[in-house]
Design a protein around this motif. Structure first.
Motif, mmCIF file in Angstrom:
data_model
loop_
_atom_site.group_PDB
_atom_site.id
_atom_site.type_symbol
_atom_site.label_atom_id
_atom_site.label_comp_id
_atom_site.label_asym_id
_atom_site.label_seq_id
_atom_site.Cartn_x
_atom_site.Cartn_y
_atom_site.Cartn_z
ATOM 1 N N ALA A 1 0.835 -1.204 0.000
ATOM 2 C CA ALA A 1 0.000 0.000 0.000
ATOM 3 C C ALA A 1 0.874 1.259 0.000
ATOM 4 N N VAL A 2 1.949 1.245 0.774
ATOM 5 C CA VAL A 2 2.855 2.396 0.817
ATOM 6 C C VAL A 2 3.513 2.608 -0.543
ATOM 7 N N LEU A 3 3.962 1.517 -1.162
ATOM 8 C CA LEU A 3 4.638 1.633 -2.458
ATOM 9 C C LEU A 3 3.671 2.048 -3.563
ATOM 10 N N GLU A 4 2.431 1.613 -3.460
ATOM 11 C CA GLU A 4 1.444 1.958 -4.491
ATOM 12 C C GLU A 4 1.164 3.460 -4.516
ATOM 13 N N HIS A 5 1.199 4.087 -3.344
ATOM 14 C CA HIS A 5 0.880 5.511 -3.268
ATOM 15 C C HIS A 5 2.119 6.405 -3.237
ATOM 16 N N ASN A 6 3.290 5.817 -3.446
ATOM 17 C CA ASN A 6 4.514 6.600 -3.472
ATOM 18 C C ASN A 6 4.733 7.141 -4.889
ATOM 19 N N THR A 7 5.257 8.351 -4.986
ATOM 20 C CA THR A 7 5.421 8.981 -6.296
ATOM 21 C C THR A 7 6.758 8.692 -6.949
ATOM 22 N N LYS A 8 7.670 8.043 -6.233
ATOM 23 C CA LYS A 8 8.999 7.792 -6.789
ATOM 24 C C LYS A 8 8.937 6.746 -7.894
ATOM 25 N N HIS A 9 9.827 6.890 -8.869
ATOM 26 C CA HIS A 9 9.861 6.015 -10.036
ATOM 27 C C HIS A 9 10.145 4.566 -9.659
ATOM 28 N N SER A 10 10.955 4.352 -8.641
ATOM 29 C CA SER A 10 11.380 3.004 -8.262
ATOM 30 C C SER A 10 10.350 2.246 -7.450
ATOM 31 N N SER A 11 9.232 2.864 -7.118
ATOM 32 C CA SER A 11 8.242 2.172 -6.288
ATOM 33 C C SER A 11 7.528 1.060 -7.056
ATOM 34 N N VAL A 12 7.381 1.190 -8.361
ATOM 35 C CA VAL A 12 6.679 0.171 -9.160
ATOM 36 C C VAL A 12 7.461 -1.146 -9.205
ATOM 37 N N PRO A 13 8.745 -1.156 -9.588
ATOM 38 C CA PRO A 13 9.455 -2.437 -9.589
ATOM 39 C C PRO A 13 9.663 -3.005 -8.189
#
Length: 111
Positions: free
Chosen positions: A34-46
């Motif tokens: 959930a934290v990574l899904e709502h993070n705006t950084k480019h590296s959060s998706v991988p």
């Protein structure tokens, strides 16, 4: 029994990836996603895909076990290969540009 997933040679500097890794270290897997899904950084998706992969690896190892208590036990970000490129500079010189990459290792386990 813990499960591991690895991401190799992802073209982002290790320093940028460590910011996200430090953010989710020790969290429950569903909370970390959930934290990574709502993070705006480019590296959060991988990184989110990698955590999901580790969770599925754990599920494949432990048939029928409760996966609601899964925790990101360890997450390590190491430097990968560095591509060296040249950028034009004044007076005929060339500046070296280092395009960094990283390796990420995620381990998940129950509490």
């Amino acid at each position: 029994m813990e499960a591991v997933a690895k991401l190799r040679n992802y073209p982002t500097s290790p320093r940028k990836m460590r910011l996200l890794a430090d953010l989710i270290r020790g969290m429950k897997v569903d909370q970390a996603l959930a934290v990574l899904e709502h993070n705006t950084k480019h590296s959060s998706v991988p990184l989110a895909k990698l955590v999901k992969s580790a969770a599925f690896n754990w599920k494949a190892k432990n048939d029928g076990a409760d996966e609601s208590a899964l925790v990101v036990k360890t997450i390590m970000v190491d430097g990968g290969r560095t591509l060296k490129r040249m950028r034009p500079a004044p007076q005929g010189r060339g500046y070296r540009v280092r395009k960094r990459s990283n390796h990420v290792t995620v381990t998940v386990d129950t509490i």
